[in-house]
Design an enzyme around this catalytic site. Structure first.
Site, PDB file in Angstrom:
ATOM      1  N   CYS A   1       3.124 -28.295 -22.932  1.00  0.00           N
ATOM      2  CA  CYS A   1       3.924 -27.864 -21.775  1.00  0.00           C
ATOM      3  C   CYS A   1       3.965 -28.970 -20.745  1.00  0.00           C
ATOM      4  O   CYS A   1       2.938 -29.504 -20.345  1.00  0.00           O
ATOM      5  CB  CYS A   1       3.328 -26.588 -21.189  1.00  0.00           C
ATOM      6  SG  CYS A   1       4.266 -25.972 -19.774  1.00  0.00           S
TER       7      CYS A   1
ATOM      8  N   CYS B   1       0.812  -1.224   0.000  1.00  0.00           N
ATOM      9  CA  CYS B   1       0.000   0.000   0.000  1.00  0.00           C
ATOM     10  C   CYS B   1       0.835   1.260   0.000  1.00  0.00           C
ATOM     11  O   CYS B   1       0.291   2.370  -0.080  1.00  0.00           O
ATOM     12  CB  CYS B   1      -0.939   0.001   1.198  1.00  0.00           C
ATOM     13  SG  CYS B   1      -0.083   0.042   2.805  1.00  0.00           S
TER      14      CYS B   1
ATOM     15  N   CYS C   1      -7.487 -48.446  -9.626  1.00  0.00           N
ATOM     16  CA  CYS C   1      -7.269 -47.727 -10.880  1.00  0.00           C
ATOM     17  C   CYS C   1      -8.002 -46.401 -10.932  1.00  0.00           C
ATOM     18  O   CYS C   1      -7.846 -45.653 -11.915  1.00  0.00           O
ATOM     19  CB  CYS C   1      -7.670 -48.597 -12.077  1.00  0.00           C
ATOM     20  SG  CYS C   1      -9.427 -49.043 -12.086  1.00  0.00           S
TER      21      CYS C   1
ATOM     22  N   CYS D   1      -1.236 -29.175  -9.937  1.00  0.00           N
ATOM     23  CA  CYS D   1      -2.406 -29.918  -9.471  1.00  0.00           C
ATOM     24  C   CYS D   1      -3.423 -28.942  -8.893  1.00  0.00           C
ATOM     25  O   CYS D   1      -3.090 -28.081  -8.083  1.00  0.00           O
ATOM     26  CB  CYS D   1      -1.982 -30.944  -8.417  1.00  0.00           C
ATOM     27  SG  CYS D   1      -3.359 -31.886  -7.725  1.00  0.00           S
TER      28      CYS D   1
ATOM     29  N   CYS E   1     -18.341 -43.246  -2.652  1.00  0.00           N
ATOM     30  CA  CYS E   1     -18.027 -41.912  -2.144  1.00  0.00           C
ATOM     31  C   CYS E   1     -19.086 -41.503  -1.113  1.00  0.00           C
ATOM     32  O   CYS E   1     -20.284 -41.707  -1.309  1.00  0.00           O
ATOM     33  CB  CYS E   1     -17.985 -40.910  -3.289  1.00  0.00           C
ATOM     34  SG  CYS E   1     -17.675 -39.221  -2.750  1.00  0.00           S
TER      35      CYS E   1
ATOM     36  N   HIS F   1     -16.119 -55.139 -13.902  1.00  0.00           N
ATOM     37  CA  HIS F   1     -14.879 -55.075 -13.116  1.00  0.00           C
ATOM     38  C   HIS F   1     -14.906 -56.068 -11.945  1.00  0.00           C
ATOM     39  O   HIS F   1     -13.859 -56.413 -11.393  1.00  0.00           O
ATOM     40  CB  HIS F   1     -14.676 -53.650 -12.591  1.00  0.00           C
ATOM     41  CG  HIS F   1     -13.251 -53.337 -12.229  1.00  0.00           C
ATOM     42  ND1 HIS F   1     -12.363 -54.259 -11.739  1.00  0.00           N
ATOM     43  CD2 HIS F   1     -12.538 -52.170 -12.295  1.00  0.00           C
ATOM     44  CE1 HIS F   1     -11.197 -53.709 -11.509  1.00  0.00           C
ATOM     45  NE2 HIS F   1     -11.270 -52.406 -11.832  1.00  0.00           N
TER      46      HIS F   1
END
Length: 1084
Positions: free
Chosen positions: A904, A721, A847, A909, A836, A855
């Site tokens: 890139c 400031c 995985c 994350c 969840c 599966h």
């Protein structure tokens, strides 16, 4: 031959060593005896204590008898001082060795009763004066044993010399007769140890007259020294053929070394020490006087001689100085003979006309507890206040008691055997056997005395002369008086004890008993004492009015109608009554005098209003402390009102004209270290160009006295400031040197906590520290937590703690991210299917793919193979689906992204803000941990098999590497795959926002339906999955560049060709630099 000073120094050194080394007492006393016998004056013999002054000041007396009595008291005090010194030199010192108390009755009656006693204690080390005694200084942990031993040795030697003077056994008394003239006049009958050639004769009246001694005499030691008085010699001369030590027995040995003649007994004792055992001695054959019979020499012990002399009331007095007549057989013997040559009877006195003097009346008595001598009229002891008990009246005996004499501390005839002496447990006085009670305090010996196993004396004991019996009437009267005193004392003690039970002091009991004669004085105190105290109060009031009237009689206009006189309290009246011993008039005078002293003392403190002083003394009951508190109450009232007031403290007015007052206020309120700092703070506050706050200036001045430094501290600019603040109102982080104002600091971290990730909470100026470094992360957040706790709002600080907790949970290996809603939690189960807690959708725990029914029962690799072969949607996506399944996984929080790695390589994350390379998972950072790294700014170190380097290779070169290692790869798109545009998802930056969308680049033939960039990524993923090393395909330039990058020695050997050089260099690179350990190596 050595001089006397050298002999003294040698004796002193050896005896001091024996004293503080704890050797036998016999050796110590032998050395002390040798020192005492040296023919040296006290001023030359004693180096530490002033022996001459000590003897002169403590030998007062008008005649020899009084002088010897005072010297006996000095000897007793020296004995106590000797005990103090021996306690200090003893390795096992007593518990309270550091102090000597004045209230000790033994100390007061002995050491404190002589002149110079405390000076000797000061030489020991008791140099600190306390209210109740002497003590060692606090910095002295242990006494100086060597110095204490030297002083103690001189005390022991001086005491032995005084004992020898009292017993008239000193070999050189002329040194002390020179400084104490009264010792020269020897009274008849006192010398019982030395036989002289001249005697005294009795007169008809029974008194003896002193005969003059010859002015000159001969001795084995040479001529004696004369005193100030020429008419008298300092001592009786010894016989030339007598022993030079005892002066009694004939010389039997002549010592050539010490130049003195000794009798057999003295020679045996004197030369028994180790230091004198080697002296050369020659036997001397005694020459008998003419006419004497030849007989065998008999050895007569000194103790028998002393016993005989003690039992004889008077020394034999004869008219002739050359012979004496035996009273048993009337044989005339030589004056040098001790026993009669015919009947062997001892030498006795001839006079039976000597009458004993009647016993003197008792004028004083000795306390049995503390040994203090009190006056005969005293009932209680003046020191310990114990009653006069068990004091025997004098008894006139027809025969004097036969008491074995107390030998001096080990001298000739008393070799110092520890069995012949004992120490009193009460007063520590050294006594000698066979005494069974202490000579100092008359307390009995704690254990029975040892048996005397010596053979009986061969000399017959001569009975004492008869003494006429006296009238026992005075004796019986004294016994009655003693009994009455004892009964009165016991009654008084019982009354005192009863009074203490009723809360009455001994003084009140004694005074009431004296006034009322009531056997129960407390009854009189309850009935009549209040009346007497009121009478004392009235007398004091009347006396004060008369005194005021006499002083103001000249002032006729003065109004005395309001005068009331001095009103004393009952406690003051009682105290004055006790002081006056019950006399009312004296008590009134004493109370008035005490009140006047209190008034004067209060007036000296500044209270000049005498009427007010008298009033407060009356209110406080005569208590000085209470009156002072009442007087100070009015003075302290404004201060009390101010400190108990709810109003705030008035501010300091720096513009007040009285600058000293402002400085005093600053010094008192803000606790500045000095007056100069107060003046410095005031000058800074008065500057016009720098308007500082008072608290800021005070804090800066308290820390430094440099004016320029303080001004810099008070003017700090915030880089955000751009405002100016003092240093105390600036905040800084521990990770950098940046400082911002408190407002900007709070605003920055409030926004970071609410809207950003936990890793965005860095310095707003330099963006330090590097959050990717896990070592600095924990210490940084622990310090930041303390700073944010004080500046953030409670709800913002709670949110910060929640994010900090999630950041810690991410590191748990059981932490999982939901692939549907990005919710994280810890899963402890062992099943692959996880539901969840937030969105209730299921996914695979291994995985991280959405859960499908196919599966169940299959591993993640088997499910991926089945999906490529049987799922039309998956087949339709082609290699784009493969790249999505093998997308980017955060190495820090293990969150998966279905994105490609091309473009890139720097990836951040979104969950944990961890920055890493998407090809090798190595971190990006600004502070590099690699040694000798010259790269600055944000960077990462990539291995040679990272996509960061292999993305620049042509697809054909990558295919060649796979073909050389027999790894299959696709060149054509799978059937049903969309062609034309690349459908691989990648993260794009659009308008400052990161979004996930399809690549959309035109595909190339032979690239399996992908663009060239993503086809290279596909081939590199196969290379990484098979852990293939790309180094064998390096050309010479790439090989040298890789060696420089990974610090591999690229030196060429002498005579080495290019092929051999590059082959060796390639092998060295592959051996020393391994492939990347964090590179994803998932199987296709």
């Amino acid at each position: 031959m050595r001089s006397l000073s050298e002999q003294l120094q040698q004796m002193r050194s050896q005896t001091e060593l024996c004293l503080y080394s704890g050797e036998r007492q016999v050796e110590v006393w032998a050395g002390v005896m040798a020192m005492a016998n040296l023919p040296l004056p006290p001023g030359s013999k004693y180096h530490h204590i002033n022996a001459e002054t000590l003897v002169i000041e403590n030998s007062a007396g008008a005649n020899r008898k009084e002088t010897l009595a005072s010297m006996q008291r000095l000897s007793t005090a020296l004995n106590i001082l000797e005990k103090y010194g021996c306690n200090l030199t003893n390795p096992n010192r007593p518990k309270y060795w550091r102090t000597v108390k004045h209230n000790n009755p033994v100390f007061r009656a002995t050491v404190d009763a002589i002149q110079g006693g405390r000076g000797v204690l000061s030489l020991y080390g008791y140099s600190l004066q306390e209210p109740d005694g002497l003590s060692f200084p606090e910095n002295i942990l242990t006494p100086d044993v060597g110095r204490v031993a030297a002083v103690t040795l001189e005390v022991m030697s001086l005491r032995m010399e005084i004992e020898m003077i009292i017993k008239e056994a000193h070999p050189h008394p002329e040194f002390y007769e020179r400084i104490i003239p009264t010792l020269r006049h020897k009274d008849v009958g006192l010398n019982t140890d030395v036989v002289g050639p001249q005697f005294t004769a009795h007169s008809s009246s029974g008194h003896s007259k002193s005969l003059g001694f010859p002015s000159k005499h001969h001795s084995t030691r040479g001529p004696s020294h004369s005193g100030a008085d020429k008419g008298h010699k300092s001592m009786q001369p010894k016989h030339p053929e007598n022993c030079s030590i005892c002066g009694i027995f004939r010389i039997s040995v002549h010592c050539v070394t010490c130049l003195q003649g000794l009798c057999s007994e003295c020679d045996k004792l004197y030369h028994s020490g180790a230091e004198r055992a080697g002296h050369q001695r020659t036997k001397v054959t005694a020459t008998l006087p003419p006419g004497a019979k030849t007989r065998k020499h008999r050895r007569v012990r000194h103790s028998i001689w002393t016993l005989l002399l003690t039992e004889t009331p008077l020394f034999p007095l004869v008219c002739s100085s050359s012979s004496w007549k035996c009273v048993t057989c009337s044989r005339t013997n030589s004056s040098q003979d001790v026993l009669c040559e015919a009947c062997e009877s001892p030498r006795r006195g001839l006079s039976d006309r000597a009458e004993e003097k009647p016993p003197a009346s008792i004028t004083e008595w000795q306390c049995k507890s503390c040994t203090v001598v009190n006056s005969a009229s005293s009932v209680l002891c003046e020191v310990c206040e114990r009653p006069r008990l068990a004091t025997r009246p004098p008894v006139t005996l027809s025969h004097p008691p036969i008491t074995p004499p107390r030998p001096p501390a080990p001298v000739l005839g008393m070799p110092g055997d520890p069995d012949s002496q004992w120490v009193c447990q009460f007063c520590t006085y050294l006594n000698y056997s066979p005494a069974t009670v202490c000579e100092m305090c008359d307390l009995p010996r704690p254990e029975p005395p040892p048996l005397n196993r010596r053979p009986p004396s061969p000399v017959r004991r001569v009975p004492a002369l008869p003494v006429k019996s006296k009238d026992p009437s005075p004796e019986s009267q004294e016994s009655v008086r003693q009994r009455l005193l004892k009964e009165e004392g016991l009654k008084l003690i019982q009354l005192i004890r009863d009074g203490e039970k009723k809360g009455i002091s001994p003084e009140e009991v004694y005074t009431s008993l004296s006034v009322s004669q009531d056997p129960q004085p407390w009854r009189w105190m309850k009935s009549d004492l209040p009346r007497i105290l009121a009478q004392i109060q009235n007398l004091v009031c009347t006396a004060s009015l008369q005194s005021d009237f006499s002083r103001s009689s000249a002032d006729t206009n003065k109004d005395r109608s309001s005068e009331k006189g001095i009103q004393i309290s009952k406690s003051e009246a009682k105290q004055a009554w006790l002081t006056a011993g019950g006399d009312v008039q004296r008590a009134a005078t004493q109370a008035l005098r005490d009140r006047q002293k209190k008034v004067e003392e209060l007036s000296s403190l500044g209270f000049s209003d005498l009427a007010q002083v008298q009033e407060v003394l009356t209110q406080s009951g005569g208590q000085l402390r209470g009156a002072l508190a009442l007087l100070q109450r009015s003075i302290l009232e404004p201060f009390h009102e101010r400190i108990w007031s709810d109003e705030p403290e008035p501010a300091v007015d720096v513009h007040h004209p009285d600058k000293d007052r402002i400085c005093r206020r600053l010094l008192a309120v803000y606790d500045l270290p000095s007056w100069g700092r107060c003046e410095l703070a005031l000058s800074l506050l008065l500057e016009d160009s720098a308007p500082y706050a008072l608290e800021d200036v005070v804090q800066a001045v308290r820390e430094s006295h440099d004016r320029e430094f303080i001004k810099r501290v008070l003017a700090k600019e915030c880089p955000i400031c751009l405002s100016v603040f003092p240093h105390s109102k600036m905040q800084s982080l521990t990770s950098c040197q940046c400082s911002v104002c408190c407002g900007c600091f709070q605003q920055h971290f409030t926004i970071a906590v609410r809207d950003k990730h936990i890793r965005d909470m860095v310095c707003p100026v330099c963006w330090e520290p590097d959050i990717n470094d896990p070592e600095h992360l924990n210490s940084y957040f622990s310090t930041l937590d303390i700073q944010l706790r004080e500046c953030l709002e409670p709800e913002v600080y709670e949110l910060f703690h929640k994010k900090l907790t999630e950041q810690a949970l991410i590191k748990d290996p059981k932490f999982l991210w939901c692939c549907h809603c990005s919710y994280g939690f810890i899963y402890d189960g062992d099943q692959l299917k996880v539901t969840c807690f937030q969105c209730r959708n299921s996914f695979c725990a291994q995985c991280k793919k959405p859960w499908e029914s196919q599966h169940t029962g299959l591993t993640c690799e088997q499910f991926q193979t089945w999906k490529r072969e049987n799922d039309p949607e998956y087949q339709k996506q082609g290699l784009a689906g493969y790249l999505r399944d093998n997308g980017i996984t955060c190495p820090n929080c293990r969150f998966q992204y279905a994105l490609s790695k091309g473009g890139c390589m720097h990836f951040c994350c979104s969950q944990c803000r961890y920055q890493f390379c998407s090809g090798c998972n190595n971190p990006f950072h600004t502070t590099c941990a690699v040694d000798e790294c010259s790269v600055s700014g944000l960077h990462a170190h990539h291995p040679r098999d990272c996509l960061f380097y292999l993305r620049d290779w042509e697809p054909s070169r990558l295919q060649a590497l796979l073909q050389n290692n027999k790894v299959a790869f696709n060149t054509e798109a799978p059937p049903g795959t969309q062609t034309g545009q690349c459908g691989v998802l990648e993260q794009k930056d659009e308008g400052g926002q990161q979004s996930d969308s399809a690549c959309g680049t035109q595909t190339q033939p032979g690239h399996a339906g992908l663009c060239e960039k993503h086809y290279r990524e596909y081939l590199v993923s196969l290379i990484n999955s098979s852990s293939l090393d790309p180094a064998p395909l390096y050309n010479s330039t790439e090989l040298l560049l890789a060696c420089r990058r990974y610090k591999v020695d690229e030196g060429r050997r002498d005579g080495e060709d290019n092929l051999s050089y590059y082959t060796r260099l390639l092998q060295k690179l592959m051996d020393e630099v391994p492939l990347g350990d964090k590179v994803p190596r998932k199987k296709a």
